[in-house]
Design an enzyme around this catalytic site. Structure first.
Site, PDB file in Angstrom:
ATOM      1  N   LYS A 157       1.435  -6.920 -24.408  1.00 29.04           N
ATOM      2  CA  LYS A 157       0.408  -6.635 -25.432  1.00 29.04           C
ATOM      3  C   LYS A 157      -0.079  -7.943 -26.050  1.00 29.04           C
ATOM      4  CE  LYS A 157       0.006  -2.366 -24.980  1.00 29.04           C
ATOM      5  NZ  LYS A 157      -1.225  -1.770 -24.538  1.00 29.04           N
ATOM      6  N   TYR A 179       7.316  -5.263 -22.444  1.00 31.51           N
ATOM      7  CA  TYR A 179       6.161  -4.431 -22.807  1.00 31.51           C
ATOM      8  C   TYR A 179       5.380  -5.090 -23.950  1.00 31.51           C
ATOM      9  CZ  TYR A 179       3.555  -0.994 -25.478  1.00 31.51           C
ATOM     10  OH  TYR A 179       2.566  -0.371 -26.205  1.00 31.51           O
ATOM     11  N   SER A 234      -0.585  -3.197 -30.367  1.00 30.45           N
ATOM     12  CA  SER A 234       0.534  -2.513 -30.994  1.00 30.45           C
ATOM     13  C   SER A 234       1.109  -3.370 -32.109  1.00 30.45           C
ATOM     14  CB  SER A 234       1.600  -2.279 -29.915  1.00 30.45           C
ATOM     15  OG  SER A 234       2.821  -1.947 -30.513  1.00 30.45           O
TER      16      SER A 234
END
Ligand code: NAD
Ligand code: UFG
Length: 338
Positions: free
Chosen positions: A153, A149, A124
């Site tokens: 990643k 989150y 991302s």
């Protein structure tokens, strides 16, 4: 060629399954359905007139995953399976670290055991934090990430890079997505968020269809053309095609490859509201609210590396993103439920 798609029943996964089947790949999906419905895969089969294999297995269940690798001959993996709600990850960090990191470790261990050495990973633009350079190139340093989150990643990227360092044949494409929106143009598959959406596009479309009253626009005092946040929205079908291009790269070359998947164009929240109103012929009620914690002013890609090395270019414009979202929303006002 047989591709294991983890998280294949989800939003981006289901669209990628369509593109894989249309390209002639055999598709094996592993998903625990924690944020998706099996109906998406039934519709993928209907749309492509082809069959895929589905295993309702949690990535944390190593024995279950080993069984899949025993039964199917897997050549490559596209790894979508993860939890992805930024706000929830702040409240429940352990859940996110456990699911996303441990799930990836188990997957890589099983890949190693079965000698599977190609992986395309859903990363991302969040790994850039508040970017130092706009448009963002892949050379832009990873930034300070404000939520668990996003941390998962960045960590999963590092895990895959380190596996490659130890085994040069283990090859990785890290795809850093900007903001995926839209739906398949049939209106049969699309994004089906549980509860109240966190992201802009599904929120706007639920206001348009009358499920939600009004959109909160988070901040109108950013240093952008109209004061609202600017993002690089990419149609999910373009994004899915990017995964096919990434797989083909791994069929040609070994190594670690990193690509931004975006359009290179930034739109503000107000641009998105206006475009959606035009495409849907509705009126979107909105009000300005405080900035949302952790948001940045502006984020869009320099997409030229993916164009140069993968021959990938996002071609679906903002109007198409809105029209296709609207078709999915009106055909499926309650998502896959009814
Ligand atoms: P999604 O929630 O629709 O799909 C993820 C799928 O993974 C779901 O079907 C879920 O049931 C499954 N899953 C989660 N944990 C699992 C586990 N332990 N075992 C098996 N299955 C599991 O999300 P999406 O929007 O399709 O996103 C796909 C990937 O792309 C995710 O890794 C996400 O972090 C990444 N990503 C998404 C966006 C976005 O805005 N949608 C942006 C950047 C990156
Ligand atoms: N926004 C609103 N109101 C809303 C929702 C969003 O004004 O109800 C604004 C946000 O403030 C932001 C823009 O709309 O300016 C886009 O917000 P999204 O939540 O749709 O997307 P983000 O850019 O915050 O985050 C998305 C994904 C993340 C991913 C990130 C970078 O949700 O998973 O892009 O790729 F990490």
């Amino acid at each position: 060629m047989s591709v294991l798609v983890t998280g294949g029943a989800g939003y981006i996964g289901s669209h990628t399954c369509v593109e894989l089947l249309n390209e002639g790949y055999e598709v094996v999906v592993v998903d625990n359905l924690s944020n998706s419905s099996k109906i998406s895969l039934d519709r993928v089969e209907k749309l492509t007139n082809k069959k895929l294999k589905f295993y309702e297995v949690d990535l944390l269940n190593k024995e279950g995953l080993r069984d899949v690798f025993k039964k199917e001959k897997i050549d490559s993996v596209i790894h979508f399976a993860a939890l992805k709600a930024v706000g929830e990850s702040v409240k429940e960090p352990l859940k996110y670290y456990h699911n996303n990191i441990a799930g990836t470790l188990v997957l890589c261990e099983v890949m190693k055991e079965f000698n599977v050495k190609n992986i395309v990973f859903s990363s991302s633009a969040t790994v850039y934090g508040d970017p130092k350079i706009i448009p963002i190139t892949e050379e832009c340093e990873k930034g300070e990430i404000t939520n668990p989150y996003g941390q998962t990643k960045a960590m999963m990227e590092q895990i895959l890079i380190d596996i490659n360092k130890a085994d040069k044949d283990f090859s990785v494409v890290l795809l850093r997505y900007f903001n995926p929106v839209g739906a398949h143009e049939s209106g049969e598959i699309g994004e089906d968020p549980k509860g109240i959406p966190n992201n802009l596009m599904p929120y706007i479309s639920q206001v348009a269809v009358g499920k939600l009253k009004s959109l909160s626009v988070f901040g109108n005092d950013y240093n952008t053309k109209d004061g609202t946040g600017v993002r690089d929205y990419i149609h999910v079908v373009d994004l899915s095609i990017g995964h096919i291009k990434a797989l083909k790269k791994l069929e040609r070359e070994r190594g670690v490859f990193i690509y931004n998947l975006g359009t290179g164009v930034g739109y503000s929240v107000l641009d998105m509201i206006k475009a959606f109103e035009r495409a849907s012929n509705t009126k979107i009620n909105y009000e300005f609210k405080e900035r949302r914690g952790g948001d940045i002013a502006c984020c869009y890609a320099d997409p030229s590396k993916a164009q140069r090395e993968l021959n990938f270019k996002a071609i679906r414009d903002l109007n198409k993103m809105c029209e296709d979202t609207w078709r999915w929303q009106t055909k499926n006002p309650n998502g896959y439920e009814k």
